[in-house]
Scaffold this motif. Structure first.
Motif, short mmCIF file in Angstrom:
data_model
loop_
_atom_site.label_atom_id
_atom_site.label_comp_id
_atom_site.label_asym_id
_atom_site.label_seq_id
_atom_site.Cartn_x
_atom_site.Cartn_y
_atom_site.Cartn_z
N ALA A 133 0.96 -1.07 0.00
CA ALA A 133 0.05 0.03 -0.01
C ALA A 133 0.87 1.15 0.01
O ALA A 133 0.59 2.32 -0.92
CB ALA A 133 -0.88 0.03 1.36
N VAL A 143 0.71 4.08 -2.84
CA VAL A 143 0.39 5.32 -2.60
C VAL A 143 1.66 6.29 -3.09
O VAL A 143 1.35 7.60 -3.55
CB VAL A 143 0.20 5.62 -1.03
CG1 VAL A 143 0.01 7.32 -0.79
CG2 VAL A 143 -0.98 4.83 -0.65
N LEU A 197 -6.34 10.96 -3.84
CA LEU A 197 -7.21 9.78 -3.08
C LEU A 197 -8.34 9.22 -3.48
O LEU A 197 -8.61 7.98 -3.67
CB LEU A 197 -7.02 10.24 -1.58
CG LEU A 197 -7.68 9.31 -0.64
CD1 LEU A 197 -6.47 8.04 -0.63
CD2 LEU A 197 -8.05 9.78 0.74
N ASP A 198 -9.36 10.02 -4.01
CA ASP A 198 -10.51 9.63 -4.49
C ASP A 198 -10.41 8.65 -5.70
O ASP A 198 -11.06 7.88 -5.81
CB ASP A 198 -11.39 10.77 -4.79
CG ASP A 198 -11.97 11.55 -3.53
OD1 ASP A 198 -11.85 10.83 -2.33
OD2 ASP A 198 -12.44 12.57 -3.72
N GLU A 199 -9.35 9.19 -6.80
CA GLU A 199 -9.08 8.51 -7.88
C GLU A 199 -8.50 7.17 -7.58
O GLU A 199 -8.82 6.09 -7.99
CB GLU A 199 -8.42 9.31 -8.86
CG GLU A 199 -8.24 8.50 -10.19
CD GLU A 199 -7.50 9.53 -11.31
OE1 GLU A 199 -7.27 8.76 -12.23
OE2 GLU A 199 -7.01 10.55 -10.84
N LEU A 200 -7.70 7.06 -6.54
CA LEU A 200 -7.01 6.06 -6.38
C LEU A 200 -7.80 4.92 -5.46
O LEU A 200 -7.88 3.73 -5.95
CB LEU A 200 -5.55 6.05 -4.97
CG LEU A 200 -5.03 4.99 -4.68
CD1 LEU A 200 -4.40 4.40 -5.98
CD2 LEU A 200 -3.95 5.49 -3.95
N THR A 201 -8.66 5.58 -4.87
CA THR A 201 -9.70 4.42 -3.99
C THR A 201 -10.73 4.08 -5.22
O THR A 201 -10.91 2.75 -5.21
CB THR A 201 -10.73 5.47 -3.08
OG1 THR A 201 -9.54 6.19 -1.92
CG2 THR A 201 -11.63 4.67 -2.24
N GLY A 202 -11.19 4.84 -6.09
CA GLY A 202 -11.94 4.36 -7.34
C GLY A 202 -11.21 3.07 -7.85
O GLY A 202 -11.84 2.06 -8.21
N LEU A 220 -8.96 1.11 -6.61
CA LEU A 220 -8.79 -0.05 -5.99
C LEU A 220 -10.35 -0.66 -5.84
O LEU A 220 -10.32 -1.91 -5.89
CB LEU A 220 -8.67 0.24 -4.51
CG LEU A 220 -7.00 0.63 -4.43
CD1 LEU A 220 -6.68 1.31 -3.00
CD2 LEU A 220 -5.99 -0.49 -4.68
N LYS A 221 -11.24 -0.01 -5.75
CA LYS A 221 -12.82 -0.53 -5.61
C LYS A 221 -12.90 -1.20 -6.82
O LYS A 221 -13.48 -2.39 -6.88
CB LYS A 221 -13.62 0.61 -5.63
CG LYS A 221 -13.76 1.07 -3.89
CD LYS A 221 -14.57 2.04 -3.72
CE LYS A 221 -14.81 2.68 -2.24
NZ LYS A 221 -15.77 3.61 -2.16
N TYR A 277 -10.78 -4.56 -6.95
CA TYR A 277 -11.10 -5.30 -5.84
C TYR A 277 -12.43 -6.15 -6.17
O TYR A 277 -12.51 -7.27 -5.70
CB TYR A 277 -11.36 -4.61 -4.58
CG TYR A 277 -11.32 -5.72 -3.22
CD1 TYR A 277 -10.19 -6.12 -2.77
CD2 TYR A 277 -12.51 -5.92 -2.89
CE1 TYR A 277 -10.20 -6.78 -1.72
CE2 TYR A 277 -12.44 -6.82 -1.65
CZ TYR A 277 -11.18 -7.16 -0.96
OH TYR A 277 -11.50 -7.95 -0.07
#
Length: 116
Positions: A90, A94, A104-109, A111-112, A115
């Motif tokens: 991770a 990052v 962060l929002d784009e990275l989270t998207g 990952l989702k 996943y």
């Protein structure tokens, strides 16, 4: 060692078998050097095709977790990634995202998306 599958899931059976085995390996059961159940026995216990189990074993082999040998079967050579290893990965992710200007929002998207 228990292997759990959900026949009604949209996740392919071989991936379910591999994921269940990964969890067991992460818990240290079986330990490196020990054998996994023969593919035929595991397939019979789960009431699935032996080729499904063999495909799961091949996936674990490709990930470097087990070794497949004729007449010896599937032998554990390493444990699944631990929480500490996932934290390291991770951090790398990052760092790379920041370098690429990904928020962060784009990275989270991303990952989702990966996943699921």
């Amino acid at each position: 060692m228990l292997v759990h599958i959900d026949p009604s899931s949209t996740v392919p059976l071989f991936e379910q078998v591999a994921a269940s085995l990964r969890r067991s390996l992460a818990d240290g059961h079986p330990a490196p050097g020990q054998q996994l159940p023969p593919a035929r026995e595991l397939a019979a216990a789960l009431e699935i095709n032996v080729h499904t189990v063999l495909r799961a074993y091949a996936l674990l082999r490709d990930e470097g977790l087990i070794d497949l040998r004729r007449r010896r079967g599937a032998v554990v050579i390493g444990g699944a990634p631990t929480r500490a290893r996932l934290a390291e990965l991770a951090e790398d992710l990052v760092r790379e995202a920041k370098r690429a200007g990904v928020g962060l929002d784009e990275l989270t998207g991303v990952l989702k998306e990966k996943y699921s």
